[in-house]
Design an enzyme around this catalytic site. Structure first.
Site, PDB file in Angstrom:
ATOM      1  N   ARG A  88      33.359  -1.579  12.352  1.00  0.00           N
ATOM      2  CA  ARG A  88      34.536  -0.903  13.594  1.00  0.00           C
ATOM      3  C   ARG A  88      35.376  -0.542  12.659  1.00  0.00           C
ATOM      4  NH1 ARG A  88      33.695  -3.499  18.365  1.00  0.00           N
ATOM      5  NH2 ARG A  88      35.834  -3.417  19.146  1.00  0.00           N
ATOM      6  N   TRP A 124      43.139  -2.301  12.693  1.00  0.00           N
ATOM      7  CA  TRP A 124      43.010  -1.160  12.359  1.00  0.00           C
ATOM      8  C   TRP A 124      44.573  -0.746  13.066  1.00  0.00           C
ATOM      9  CZ3 TRP A 124      42.947   3.325  15.767  1.00  0.00           C
ATOM     10  CH2 TRP A 124      42.724   4.778  15.084  1.00  0.00           C
ATOM     11  N   GLU A 179      34.124  13.689   8.313  1.00  0.00           N
ATOM     12  CA  GLU A 179      34.628  12.229   8.466  1.00  0.00           C
ATOM     13  C   GLU A 179      33.955  11.474   7.435  1.00  0.00           C
ATOM     14  OE1 GLU A 179      32.851  10.305  12.125  1.00  0.00           O
ATOM     15  OE2 GLU A 179      31.124  11.378  11.792  1.00  0.00           O
ATOM     16  N   GLU A 237      28.460  19.253  14.936  1.00  0.00           N
ATOM     17  CA  GLU A 237      28.022  17.618  14.489  1.00  0.00           C
ATOM     18  C   GLU A 237      27.867  17.839  13.237  1.00  0.00           C
ATOM     19  OE1 GLU A 237      28.330  15.232  15.994  1.00  0.00           O
ATOM     20  OE2 GLU A 237      27.020  13.774  14.640  1.00  0.00           O
ATOM     21  N   CYS A 288      39.584  -2.654  15.685  1.00  0.00           N
ATOM     22  CA  CYS A 288      39.827  -3.858  15.169  1.00  0.00           C
ATOM     23  C   CYS A 288      38.883  -4.968  15.729  1.00  0.00           C
ATOM     24  CB  CYS A 288      41.142  -4.508  15.902  1.00  0.00           C
ATOM     25  SG  CYS A 288      42.771  -3.360  15.653  1.00  0.00           S
ATOM     26  N   ASN A 291      43.064  -6.910  20.119  1.00  0.00           N
ATOM     27  CA  ASN A 291      42.832  -5.583  20.225  1.00  0.00           C
ATOM     28  C   ASN A 291      43.330  -4.854  21.248  1.00  0.00           C
ATOM     29  OD1 ASN A 291      41.243  -6.208  17.769  1.00  0.00           O
ATOM     30  ND2 ASN A 291      39.325  -6.040  18.884  1.00  0.00           N
ATOM     31  N   GLY A 292      43.695  -3.569  20.873  1.00  0.00           N
ATOM     32  CA  GLY A 292      44.381  -2.612  22.027  1.00  0.00           C
ATOM     33  C   GLY A 292      45.576  -2.197  21.734  1.00  0.00           C
ATOM     34  N   LYS A 341      30.045  15.490  10.716  1.00  0.00           N
ATOM     35  CA  LYS A 341      29.569  14.246  10.031  1.00  0.00           C
ATOM     36  C   LYS A 341      30.016  14.486   8.409  1.00  0.00           C
ATOM     37  CE  LYS A 341      28.294  12.238  11.938  1.00  0.00           C
ATOM     38  NZ  LYS A 341      28.330  12.002  13.354  1.00  0.00           N
ATOM     39  N   LYS A 395      34.738   2.555  14.388  1.00  0.00           N
ATOM     40  CA  LYS A 395      33.722   2.611  15.125  1.00  0.00           C
ATOM     41  C   LYS A 395      33.840   2.689  16.478  1.00  0.00           C
ATOM     42  CE  LYS A 395      29.004   2.927  15.559  1.00  0.00           C
ATOM     43  NZ  LYS A 395      28.457   4.348  15.063  1.00  0.00           N
ATOM     44  N   HIS A 422      34.990  37.809  14.885  1.00  0.00           N
ATOM     45  CA  HIS A 422      36.356  37.928  15.529  1.00  0.00           C
ATOM     46  C   HIS A 422      37.448  37.047  14.822  1.00  0.00           C
ATOM     47  CE1 HIS A 422      33.958  39.702  18.908  1.00  0.00           C
ATOM     48  NE2 HIS A 422      33.072  39.037  18.549  1.00  0.00           N
TER      49      HIS A 422
HETATM   50  C1  F6R Z   1      31.375  10.333  14.911  1.00  0.00           C
HETATM   51  C2  F6R Z   1      31.649   9.193  15.962  1.00  0.00           C
HETATM   52  C3  F6R Z   1      32.666   9.488  16.831  1.00  0.00           C
HETATM   53  C4  F6R Z   1      32.270   9.054  18.337  1.00  0.00           C
HETATM   54  C5  F6R Z   1      33.486   8.989  19.233  1.00  0.00           C
HETATM   55  C6  F6R Z   1      32.813   8.711  20.701  1.00  0.00           C
HETATM   56  O1  F6R Z   1      30.304  10.025  14.147  1.00  0.00           O
HETATM   57  O2  F6R Z   1      30.942   8.398  15.877  1.00  0.00           O
HETATM   58  O3  F6R Z   1      33.042  10.886  16.944  1.00  0.00           O
HETATM   59  O4  F6R Z   1      31.127   9.675  18.938  1.00  0.00           O
HETATM   60  O5  F6R Z   1      34.424   8.274  18.830  1.00  0.00           O
HETATM   61  O6  F6R Z   1      32.772   7.107  20.708  1.00  0.00           O
HETATM   62  P1  F6R Z   1      31.426   6.774  21.700  1.00  0.00           P
HETATM   63  O7  F6R Z   1      30.201   7.397  21.598  1.00  0.00           O
HETATM   64  O8  F6R Z   1      31.366   5.238  21.363  1.00  0.00           O
HETATM   65  O9  F6R Z   1      32.139   6.712  22.959  1.00  0.00           O
END
Ligand code: F6R
Length: 675
Positions: A27, A75, A548, A541, A2, A101-102, A545, A670, A564
């Protein structure tokens, strides 16, 4: 997650708040709202589900004005993303509003108590509780004042006093903004958990959940700490703790250029951020390494060289992409510094009752520095006596404040929800840390230190050549024919892929090569990513990517594990991205590469469609697979920083082709400030 923006000052309030919320869109959110007060119309509220443009449309139809206000992008956690559940939330009288937020963990118990006292709730949210809780505190304070003053004139207690009392009842995490129509030109903010910042302008004051929301107005920022409560009025900001003790405002000047947080002509923030990786890596490296001696200097560590020498283990805790960086960091640290490394999901760490020794070092990797799970893992490490070190992109964030030292990744603000430049900057910081540990622990020769430092210094220009130069020596080749489709396969519902062109593709930029692959594979329902050793986290990774931002199901696997179980998935409909890079001067790297080649053959033998990421000059691989993307040569431990770039670009172009919201993928945020 949020977003919050609050404003008090001479400018028209609504545009300031809407613009701030727009800058926090990265975010992630699914509804938005705003409340303003201070006009003859009293407190006005507008809310809308979906994107900010929906809220703007509502405001255009029913304009609002005022001298102070707060806005929010939500959010959803408790209750669906509807207009009703959007913030701000009101008390029973409608004269007091809260943005939050939270998560309020004890909201059901509080709701029962407040309902018993006569409060009526109109939403499914936990936030609405806070508005009623403050209303209740105001009421009880008012009654107390009336009784102690012999019931003369009713006296209204100050809003901040009621907020201070209310937050004492909350368990969970909150950053809140509160305003009341009865207290003109006052915003109250409090924090326990999720981030909140105050902006100190010239006769104007701001509240936000993150710096980019207000950076275009002021660079003087106070990061609200846990347990702090702020009162913003046109006269200034006063700060206190939850027991009312005054605190000093500690403003920091933020050096980020607001332009860094703009798209700068790119179609998406993600594409811009992918292209910013050479600079991010250069900025993370510069000033920390001598290219004359290879010596690494890590400042701001309250961890002595003796602590580093005595350390018996490093425990890395992180989430998502940062966790992948941690997995790659394990290979770097173990190989260079010969120090065992454990890598945990931060969300799992504290719930498995870990047994760290006080000699262990905790390493938190986090782009935002505010991730609730990573904060909790840090608290667990600290409570068990470990010193903690952070690799973080946000100066002054919660995790860095609690850590004994931080290696800041100077990637600049990352706006796209999918992390790209923050990831490669994390890999760079991990490499520096590994090299530093090796030097302190005497597990590396000066010659090797210098060689690796020199190679690290070459990475930004290698990345530039990959990203920018169409005449570079890397390129794409297209190899073996697609396997002939069996009648069973052709009659199945899986799409039949266009056959590969049996020719060397013309010189294309890396971006063009990835666009070409996106054209061929964007309709796939599944993808597999394979790698061995340090390349396995990069396969993970690549899969993250893709899933997501394009919503294609993708999995990362260690290449050697295929036989396996996962080999059963392979058929002619499955694109398999294999990271098959090597450092020809490193026998361990070459051995791994050869094993990977065998794994690739196992895939092609079963009609899998292989896209290989290989090292420049490797022509052998091109004859085995359908598509090869070549990247420049580098030492084994630095190859991940180069090889992840094509994976980012393929994911990006596939997502664009599928019409996905690249910068704000559905259901994601984010900065994840709830557990
Ligand atoms: C994926 C992504 C998330 C963050 C994860 C941790 O592209 O960005 O998987 O890596 O939410 O976030 P941080 O690094 O801010 O602790």
């Amino acid at each position: 997650m949020c977003g919050i923006v609050g404003y008090i000052g001479p400018k028209p309030v609504v545009p300031v708040i809407i613009e701030g919320l727009r800058r926090l869109e990265y975010r992630g959110y699914d509804s938005a709202g705003i409340a303003v007060a201070g006009s003859p119309d009293g407190l006005q509220l507008r809310r809308a589900p979906g994107k900010l443009r929906n809220l703007e449309a509502v405001i255009a139809e029913h304009p609002i004005h005022g001298t102070f206000g707060i806005g929010h992008t939500r959010w959803a956690t408790h209750g669906r993303p509807t207009e009703e559940n959007a913030h701000p939330h009101r008390d029973c009288t409608g004269s007091l509003v809260v943005v939050h937020n939270g998560i309020v963990e004890n909201y059901l118990a509080l709701k029962q108590q407040l309902t018993a006292k006569g409060h009526t709730f109109v939403t499914e949210t936990d936030t609405e509780i806070i508005a009623h809780l403050i209303e209740q505190e105001l009421k009880e304070m008012e009654e107390l004042l009336a009784s102690t003053r012999g019931n003369s004139e009713p006296t209204r207690p100050a809003l901040e006093e009621a907020v201070r009392e209310a937050v004492k009842h909350l368990t969970g995490a909150f950053a809140i903004g509160v305003l009341s129509a009865h207290e003109p030109n006052k915003l109250v903010a409090a924090r326990s958990g999720p981030p909140a910042v105050l902006g100190i302008g010239d006769g104007e004051y701001f509240l936000a959940s993150d710096v980019p929301g207000i950076l275009h107005h002021t660079r003087n920022i106070h990061f609200l700490a846990d347990g702090e409560l702020a009162v913003l009025t046109p006269e200034g900001v006063s700060l206190s703790d939850f027991s009312g003790r005054p605190l000093e405002l500690k403003t920091q000047r933020i050096a980020w250029d607001p332009i860094q947080a703009e798209k700068a002509g790119y179609k998406h923030f993600m594409l811009k951020e992918i292209n910013e990786q050479p600079r991010a890596i250069r900025d993370t490296t510069l000033g920390r390494i001598s290219f004359d001696t290879g010596q690494v200097f890590l400042d701001n560590l309250d961890i002595s060289a003796d602590d580093l020498r005595r350390a018996t283990q490093i425990t890395i805790a992180a989430c998502g992409t940062s966790w992948h960086a941690g997995l790659a960091g394990k290979f770097m640290i173990e190989r260079l510094a010969r120090l065992p490394v454990d890598v945990d999901y931060a969300s799992e760490y504290r719930y498995r009752d870990p047994i760290p020794s006080p000699l262990d070092l905790g390493l938190l990797i986090t782009q935002s520095g505010e991730t609730a799970d990573t904060l909790a893992a840090q608290a667990e490490l600290i409570s068990k006596g470990s010193k903690t070190l952070a690799i973080c992109n946000v100066v002054g964030s919660a995790i860095t404040r609690r850590a004994n030292g931080t290696i800041t990744t100077n990637a600049g603000p990352e706006i796209g929800v999918a992390s790209t430049k923050a990831f490669t900057a994390q890999l760079t910081a991990l490499f520096l840390l590994a090299l530093h540990l090796a030097q302190v622990r005497n597990t590396i020769t000066p010659e090797d230190s210098l060689r690796l430092a020199t190679e690290l210094g070459r990475l930004p220009s290698k990345l530039e050549s990959m990203l920018l130069d169409p005449s570079n020596t890397i390129g794409m080749s297209e190899g073996v024919a697609a396997p002939t489709l069996t009648s069973a396969a052709t009659s199945s519902s899986t799409p039949a892929w266009p056959g590969p062109e049996r020719r060397r593709a013309p010189r294309l930029t890396l971006d063009e090569q990835c666009q070409h692959l996106a054209r061929l594979f964007h309709a796939a329902s599944n993808f597999l990513f394979l790698g061995r050793g340090i390349h396995y986290p990069i396969a993970l990774e690549g899969a993250l990517k893709l899933k997501e931002i394009s919503y294609i199901h993708a999995e990362g696997y260690p290449a050697g594990e295929m036989k396996h179980g996962p080999n059963a998935l392979i058929d002619e409909s499955l694109p398999v991205v294999c990271i098959a890079t090597k450092d020809p001067d490193d026998p361990a790297s070459v051995l791994k590469y050869e094993k990977t080649l065998s794994n690739i053959q196992e895939v092609t033998a079963r009609a899998g469609r292989v896209i290989a990421i290989a090292t420049e000059g490797d022509d052998q691989i091109a004859s085995l697979v359908e598509h090869t993307i070549h990247i420049p040569k580098a030492p084994e431990l630095l190859l991940p920083i180069l090889e992840v770039v094509p994976l980012q670009l393929v994911a990006y172009h596939i997502a664009v082709r599928r019409g996905c919201d690249v910068d704000q993928p559905r259901n994601l945020a984010k900065s994840v400030t709830v557990e």
